[in-house]
Motif scaffolding. Sequence first.
Motif, short mmCIF file in Angstrom:
data_model
loop_
_atom_site.label_atom_id
_atom_site.label_comp_id
_atom_site.label_asym_id
_atom_site.label_seq_id
_atom_site.Cartn_x
_atom_site.Cartn_y
_atom_site.Cartn_z
N GLY A 84 0.81 -1.22 0.00
CA GLY A 84 0.00 0.00 0.00
C GLY A 84 0.84 1.26 0.00
O GLY A 84 2.03 1.24 -0.30
N ARG A 85 0.19 2.34 0.38
CA ARG A 85 0.69 3.70 0.18
C ARG A 85 1.39 4.22 1.44
O ARG A 85 0.78 4.33 2.50
N TYR A 86 2.67 4.53 1.30
CA TYR A 86 3.46 5.05 2.42
C TYR A 86 4.24 6.27 1.98
O TYR A 86 4.04 6.79 0.88
N LEU A 87 5.17 6.69 2.81
CA LEU A 87 5.88 7.95 2.56
C LEU A 87 7.38 7.83 2.83
O LEU A 87 7.80 7.05 3.69
N LEU A 88 8.12 8.66 2.11
CA LEU A 88 9.50 8.98 2.41
C LEU A 88 9.53 10.50 2.50
O LEU A 88 9.00 11.16 1.60
N HIS A 89 10.10 11.05 3.56
CA HIS A 89 10.10 12.52 3.61
C HIS A 89 11.16 13.06 4.55
O HIS A 89 11.74 12.34 5.35
N CYS A 90 11.38 14.36 4.39
CA CYS A 90 12.26 15.09 5.30
C CYS A 90 11.45 15.42 6.56
O CYS A 90 10.29 15.79 6.47
N HIS A 91 12.09 15.29 7.73
CA HIS A 91 11.37 15.57 8.97
C HIS A 91 11.71 16.93 9.56
O HIS A 91 11.39 17.22 10.71
N ASN A 92 12.39 17.79 8.78
CA ASN A 92 12.27 19.21 9.09
C ASN A 92 10.84 19.53 8.66
O ASN A 92 10.49 19.42 7.47
N LEU A 93 9.98 19.89 9.60
CA LEU A 93 8.54 19.90 9.29
C LEU A 93 8.18 20.94 8.26
O LEU A 93 7.21 20.78 7.51
N GLU A 94 8.97 22.00 8.17
CA GLU A 94 8.68 23.02 7.17
C GLU A 94 9.14 22.55 5.79
O GLU A 94 8.54 22.90 4.77
N HIS A 95 10.18 21.73 5.74
CA HIS A 95 10.57 21.12 4.46
C HIS A 95 9.51 20.10 4.04
O HIS A 95 9.14 20.01 2.88
N GLU A 96 9.04 19.33 5.00
CA GLU A 96 8.00 18.33 4.74
C GLU A 96 6.76 19.00 4.15
O GLU A 96 6.18 18.54 3.17
N ASP A 97 6.37 20.11 4.74
CA ASP A 97 5.15 20.80 4.28
C ASP A 97 5.34 21.41 2.89
O ASP A 97 4.37 21.65 2.18
N HIS A 98 6.59 21.72 2.50
CA HIS A 98 6.81 22.51 1.25
C HIS A 98 8.00 22.02 0.44
O HIS A 98 8.91 22.78 0.17
N SER A 99 7.96 20.91 -0.12
CA SER A 99 7.08 19.77 -0.22
C SER A 99 7.96 18.54 -0.37
O SER A 99 7.86 17.80 -1.30
N MET A 100 8.86 18.38 0.61
CA MET A 100 9.90 17.37 0.51
C MET A 100 9.38 16.01 0.98
O MET A 100 9.81 15.47 2.00
N MET A 101 8.44 15.49 0.20
CA MET A 101 7.89 14.17 0.50
C MET A 101 7.78 13.39 -0.82
O MET A 101 7.63 13.98 -1.88
N ALA A 102 7.85 12.07 -0.71
CA ALA A 102 7.67 11.21 -1.87
C ALA A 102 6.75 10.07 -1.46
O ALA A 102 6.80 9.60 -0.32
N ARG A 103 5.91 9.65 -2.41
CA ARG A 103 5.00 8.54 -2.13
C ARG A 103 5.71 7.22 -2.43
O ARG A 103 6.28 7.04 -3.51
N VAL A 104 5.65 6.32 -1.47
CA VAL A 104 6.20 4.98 -1.63
C VAL A 104 5.02 4.02 -1.72
O VAL A 104 4.15 4.02 -0.83
N GLU A 105 4.97 3.24 -2.76
CA GLU A 105 3.88 2.27 -2.92
C GLU A 105 4.47 0.87 -2.81
O GLU A 105 5.23 0.45 -3.68
N VAL A 106 4.16 0.18 -1.74
CA VAL A 106 4.64 -1.20 -1.58
C VAL A 106 3.69 -2.09 -2.39
O VAL A 106 2.48 -2.09 -2.15
N THR A 107 4.26 -2.83 -3.36
CA THR A 107 3.40 -3.57 -4.31
C THR A 107 3.48 -5.08 -4.10
O THR A 107 4.36 -5.56 -3.40
#
Length: 494
Positions: free
Chosen positions: A471-494
């Motif tokens: 299913g649908r998960y995430l990879l992201h930066c945990h500087n929360l302001e980087h996370e919000d704008h927009s340092m995240m990627a969708r990881v799909e476990v297949t």
Amino acid sequence: MMNSKLRSDLRGIGSMSTDRRQFLIQGTAALLHQATQTITHPHIQPELDEFCVPLHIPPILDPVRSDATTDYYEIVQRETWAEIIPGVRTRVRGYNGSVPGPTIKARRGRATVVIHTNNLSVPSVVHLHGGVTRPEFDGFPTDIIAPGKTRRYEYENTGRAATLWYHDHHHLHAGRNLYLGLAGFYLLEDSDEINGRLPRDKYDIPLMLQDRAFTPDGELMYDHHGHRGAESCVMLVNGTPWPVLDVARRKYRFRILNGSNATTFRLALSTGQTMVQIGTDGGLLPRPISLRTIDITMAERVEVVIDFSHCPIGSRVVLENRRARGPLSRVMCFDVVRSERDDSSVPEVLSDFEPLQIWHATRMRTFVFGGEPRWGIPPAVQWVINGKRFDPSRVDADPKLGDVEVWRFVNGSFLGIFTMLHPVHTHLAPFQILRRNGRAPLTHEGGWKDTVAIDRGEKVDVIMQWSGYRGRYLLHCHNLEHEDHSMMARVEVT
Ligand SMILES: [Cu+2]
């Protein structure tokens, strides 16, 4: 001074209108200025003596009911007033109105159900950080609880015993929601005998480290500093400013979480004594390590045993932050007030640890965490992974269930600027660090991790197995302001 790459980039905007060109040049100059300056704090520093407020320890939440397999909890997210600075009322967003939220204690192999009701004026999302969680309960940033609605989160607690935490993850708004209070501990325990020899119960204390800023009338002042990160100047531990904890002359276990939006700490004791690190994000290390300083970046957890038995009664030990000068250079203090019998110990072997083998990896992926200018008033930085902003509908990585993969995290830059430390966090799959800049990982980075600091110019390779759920998960930066704008990627476990 402007570098030649930036000059050539500015030449590329020669065909634009004069106003637009002028705006972009001014914006770039402002961004350059912003990227090279230390963040200043235009807000108040409350008049408060350090080390005069006793440490608050968040209460353990009682289940509303339990059956043979599961404990059921209810949490209401609501806005309320808290007295963070003595005598000053501050509006917060809290789980059950508490900041931090109440601690949930869970047991490995026994399920937990948490029913969250959103009584806030804004949508929210709950993520259990460090949990091996089904995708529908993992808190994908667009899986919101609308105001007035309720959502049920189920946790099977199949991962390692560890210090987890639950916090908001609403897309674009997690930084503000956490800043205003939406975070709490979730301690996953097991019945391992080794756990029983370590300091326990009232000698096993979670510490949530956060920095905050306040307006003159006592409101929390959230400022993302052009999306660089909400760094502030008032040190809170479990919501207490620069607290003091009275301790006995014996060993204590502290589960330290960096719950700040954008501040990294280098922890040390004022007495120069060592801390014995026993745990990390994913629970107990294979073996304890004695350290004089420990770096802890946003969302990381470090568990240490501090032995006060050699400290005279009446002495004070300050937990310092060697990465800061000024108010954030002190975190909290321990006042040694009494003697006590201590039958706890730190075993030489803490946990079983099987390194994942690189030859089992089916794939290597590279993720470059970088920044680009974002034109606006005021200009800001757009944080991206592999040059892309987060798009919840786009799959950025598609590991197969059960596969072992090696992921390389690279700290990239734009025109040699816009580079900052990025704490990289994977949902679902914890990892082991293979190499940091081609060398062995840092001393305190052994064991199982779910968050790793990638500082300017750095490259870190990690290995993980995508077990658990599709299913649908995430990879992201945990500087929360980087996370919000927009340092995240969708990881799909297949
Ligand atoms: Cu970042």
